[in-house]
Design an enzyme around this catalytic site. Structure first.
Site, PDB file in Angstrom:
ATOM      1  N   HIS A 125       8.883  74.477  20.726  1.00  0.00           N
ATOM      2  CA  HIS A 125      10.081  73.840  21.189  1.00  0.00           C
ATOM      3  C   HIS A 125      11.190  74.774  21.313  1.00  0.00           C
ATOM      4  O   HIS A 125      12.231  74.603  22.127  1.00  0.00           O
ATOM      5  CB  HIS A 125      10.523  73.115  19.873  1.00  0.00           C
ATOM      6  CG  HIS A 125      11.039  73.456  18.944  1.00  0.00           C
ATOM      7  ND1 HIS A 125      10.095  74.052  17.644  1.00  0.00           N
ATOM      8  CD2 HIS A 125      12.159  73.954  18.165  1.00  0.00           C
ATOM      9  CE1 HIS A 125      10.486  74.643  16.679  1.00  0.00           C
ATOM     10  NE2 HIS A 125      12.018  74.525  17.083  1.00  0.00           N
ATOM     11  N   ASP A 158      18.103  82.564   7.186  1.00  0.00           N
ATOM     12  CA  ASP A 158      19.005  81.973   8.177  1.00  0.00           C
ATOM     13  C   ASP A 158      19.718  80.726   7.654  1.00  0.00           C
ATOM     14  O   ASP A 158      19.141  79.977   6.973  1.00  0.00           O
ATOM     15  CB  ASP A 158      18.039  82.062   9.540  1.00  0.00           C
ATOM     16  CG  ASP A 158      16.868  81.205   9.669  1.00  0.00           C
ATOM     17  OD1 ASP A 158      16.863  79.998   8.834  1.00  0.00           O
ATOM     18  OD2 ASP A 158      15.865  81.587   9.923  1.00  0.00           O
ATOM     19  N   ASP A 194      19.655  78.017   9.739  1.00  0.00           N
ATOM     20  CA  ASP A 194      18.689  76.837   9.941  1.00  0.00           C
ATOM     21  C   ASP A 194      18.216  76.295   8.441  1.00  0.00           C
ATOM     22  O   ASP A 194      18.176  75.315   8.262  1.00  0.00           O
ATOM     23  CB  ASP A 194      17.884  77.294  10.786  1.00  0.00           C
ATOM     24  CG  ASP A 194      16.717  76.245  11.291  1.00  0.00           C
ATOM     25  OD1 ASP A 194      17.257  74.988  11.220  1.00  0.00           O
ATOM     26  OD2 ASP A 194      15.698  76.450  11.292  1.00  0.00           O
ATOM     27  N   TYR A 228      19.012  72.685   6.298  1.00  0.00           N
ATOM     28  CA  TYR A 228      17.920  71.626   6.036  1.00  0.00           C
ATOM     29  C   TYR A 228      17.407  71.668   4.636  1.00  0.00           C
ATOM     30  O   TYR A 228      17.017  70.400   4.256  1.00  0.00           O
ATOM     31  CB  TYR A 228      16.808  71.766   7.150  1.00  0.00           C
ATOM     32  CG  TYR A 228      15.611  72.698   7.044  1.00  0.00           C
ATOM     33  CD1 TYR A 228      14.808  72.622   6.004  1.00  0.00           C
ATOM     34  CD2 TYR A 228      15.498  73.580   7.904  1.00  0.00           C
ATOM     35  CE1 TYR A 228      13.793  73.583   5.802  1.00  0.00           C
ATOM     36  CE2 TYR A 228      14.383  74.615   7.951  1.00  0.00           C
ATOM     37  CZ  TYR A 228      13.603  74.460   6.989  1.00  0.00           C
ATOM     38  OH  TYR A 228      12.534  75.267   6.939  1.00  0.00           O
ATOM     39  N   THR A 260       5.133  67.127   3.646  1.00  0.00           N
ATOM     40  CA  THR A 260       3.637  66.774   3.798  1.00  0.00           C
ATOM     41  C   THR A 260       3.136  65.791   2.625  1.00  0.00           C
ATOM     42  O   THR A 260       1.885  66.144   2.028  1.00  0.00           O
ATOM     43  CB  THR A 260       2.818  68.223   3.595  1.00  0.00           C
ATOM     44  OG1 THR A 260       3.166  68.721   2.322  1.00  0.00           O
ATOM     45  CG2 THR A 260       3.312  69.153   4.724  1.00  0.00           C
ATOM     46  N   HIS A 261       4.001  65.062   2.155  1.00  0.00           N
ATOM     47  CA  HIS A 261       3.620  64.062   1.186  1.00  0.00           C
ATOM     48  C   HIS A 261       2.400  63.207   1.752  1.00  0.00           C
ATOM     49  O   HIS A 261       2.500  63.242   3.008  1.00  0.00           O
ATOM     50  CB  HIS A 261       4.739  63.146   0.747  1.00  0.00           C
ATOM     51  CG  HIS A 261       4.381  62.260  -0.095  1.00  0.00           C
ATOM     52  ND1 HIS A 261       3.992  60.845  -0.094  1.00  0.00           N
ATOM     53  CD2 HIS A 261       4.696  62.146  -1.604  1.00  0.00           C
ATOM     54  CE1 HIS A 261       3.551  60.223  -1.188  1.00  0.00           C
ATOM     55  NE2 HIS A 261       4.243  61.073  -2.068  1.00  0.00           N
TER      56      HIS A 261
END
Length: 406
Positions: free
Chosen positions: A80, A141, A143, A147, A203-204
């Site tokens: 991406h 960083d 980013d 999140y 990843t649940h």
């Protein structure tokens, strides 16, 4: 859908990274005004890199890139970050945006900085600016700052990582962003909080069940809708978003019937059934190869039920601190105090004996597409573990409520 940076929306995340990138560069500018000579060009490129770094994500972000594309592109490499820089060029050309070509070039370099497609840096100085948005040097960083805090809050999870503390204390030494030695554990919390999010949210096992079903639906619809043909042309790619699922769901075309059925199963919460999982033993991590559906069905016994590859889904889940089996803090530099001009790494054994000796988990998780096949899939999974390791690596048997009653 849950994926890094997008428990809310990609737009909110990109805007958050924009503001954190601006905050970081302003802090460095004010602290090192004469020494670093940060100018408007630098500030503009860092902020734009923060705003545009994820514009190349496809529908459902990492699901599209990691679960869908590898199965339809026949070995072609795609990321991406590369699409982000191609979309920037497309937007500038398509809308005749009057922008300095040097700014565009630097923004693209910053976006690719942490990827395997990193470009040679056009600047020979101020290299620390490339580490603010996408840090290829050590992974610290803005980013992640955004999140981790945003998604922890959205999921109702506690987060003891404090990004503002790190930004307020950071310094640039020898063209590298460094942190006070006393904040070593604060930096560690960045990586441990990220790993916790991956384990409990991204990843649940129910999240992965939905992701696997969406990936299968996209693959079933791919030939008819030509989804994968869009990923090479920015002029077509930008049209792809999460609404592709609604397109499949409401389409009357018979060619999309199987894909539509999968989407409707998700709506009804008739998900792929989780059977069991195990953590790969630590001494097997180095040479681990992804487990496949074929591995499982080749391990079934003669129980009367014959499994096919399409009955079983295997999810190989890797959770680490960003550098696989290596400690990410080994690449981070620290300083003693704000009067010091020396930077140095800190071995983790000098800080705490409670920090992990291993920095990666690999979890093999098995799903059955049909509820009535759960016992057979679970038994085959146990046989696979016995054949591979000589023991059952999972810690519990298949729950009785998962086994059908006749």
């Amino acid at each position: 859908m849950v994926y890094p940076g997008a428990v809310h929306s990609r737009f909110e995340h990109s805007l958050g990274v924009y503001w954190l990138a601006a905050q970081a560069v302003y802090i460095l500018h004010n602290r090192h005004r004469m020494e670093l000579d940060i100018d408007n060009f630098d500030m503009t490129t860092v902020k734009l890199a923060g705003l545009l770094h994820d514009v190349g994500h496809g529908p459902f972000s990492h699901l599209f890139e990691n679960e869908f594309l590898p199965r339809v592109l026949d070995g072609s490499k795609w990321c991406h970050e590369q699409m982000s820089v191609r979309l920037i060029d497309h937007m500038v050309d398509e809308h005749n945006i009057d922008m300095d070509s040097g700014i565009i070039k630097r923004v693209k370099e910053m976006i690719l900085a942490s990827s395997s497609y990193a470009l040679p840096k056009s600047a020979s100085e101020k290299l620390f600016l490339y580490d603010i948005v996408a840090n290829g040097r050590n992974g610290v960083d803005v980013d992640k700052f955004d999140y981790i805090v945003r998604d922890s809050r959205a999921c109702g999870l506690g987060c003891n990582f404090e990004p503002n503390r790190l930004m307020e204390q950071m310094r640039v030494l020898d063209d590298e962003i460094c942190y006070p030695a006393k904040d070593y554990l604060t930096v560690y919390k960045l990586f441990s909080a990220r790993a916790d999010l991956y384990r409990t949210a991204y990843t649940h096992r129910k999240v992965k069940a939905v992701e696997l079903m969406i990936a299968d639906a996209l693959i079933l619809a791919n030939s008819y809708l030509e989804i994968s043909s869009c990923v090479h042309e920015p002029s077509e790619y930008w049209k792809l978003d999460d609404s592709i699922i609604k397109t499949i769901e409401i389409a009357p075309d018979q060619e999309l019937k199987e894909a539509k059925n999968l989407i409707q199963r998700i709506r009804r919460r008739d998900l792929y059934q989780f059977c069991n999982e195990y953590a790969v033993p630590r001494d097997k991590l180095e040479h681990f190869k992804n487990v496949t559906s074929k591995d499982i069905i080749c391990s079934q016994n003669s129980s009367g039920v014959t499994l096919k590859e399409d009955d079983v889904v295997v999810s190989n889940v890797k959770i680490d601190l960003t550098r696989g089996r290596l400690n990410p803090l080994e690449n981070i530099k620290f300083f003693q105090d704000h009067r010091s001009s020396n930077k140095f790494p800190i071995p983790d054994e000098r800080i705490s004996h409670l920090l992990p000796a291993c920095y990666q988990d690999m979890i093999v998780r098995i799903y059955s597409k049909k509820p009535d096949l759960v016992p057979a899939v679970s038994d085959a999974f146990e046989n696979f573990q016995l054949k591979t390791y000589g023991i059952k690596a999972q810690v519990h048997g298949t729950p009785e409520k998962k086994r059908p009653r006749f």
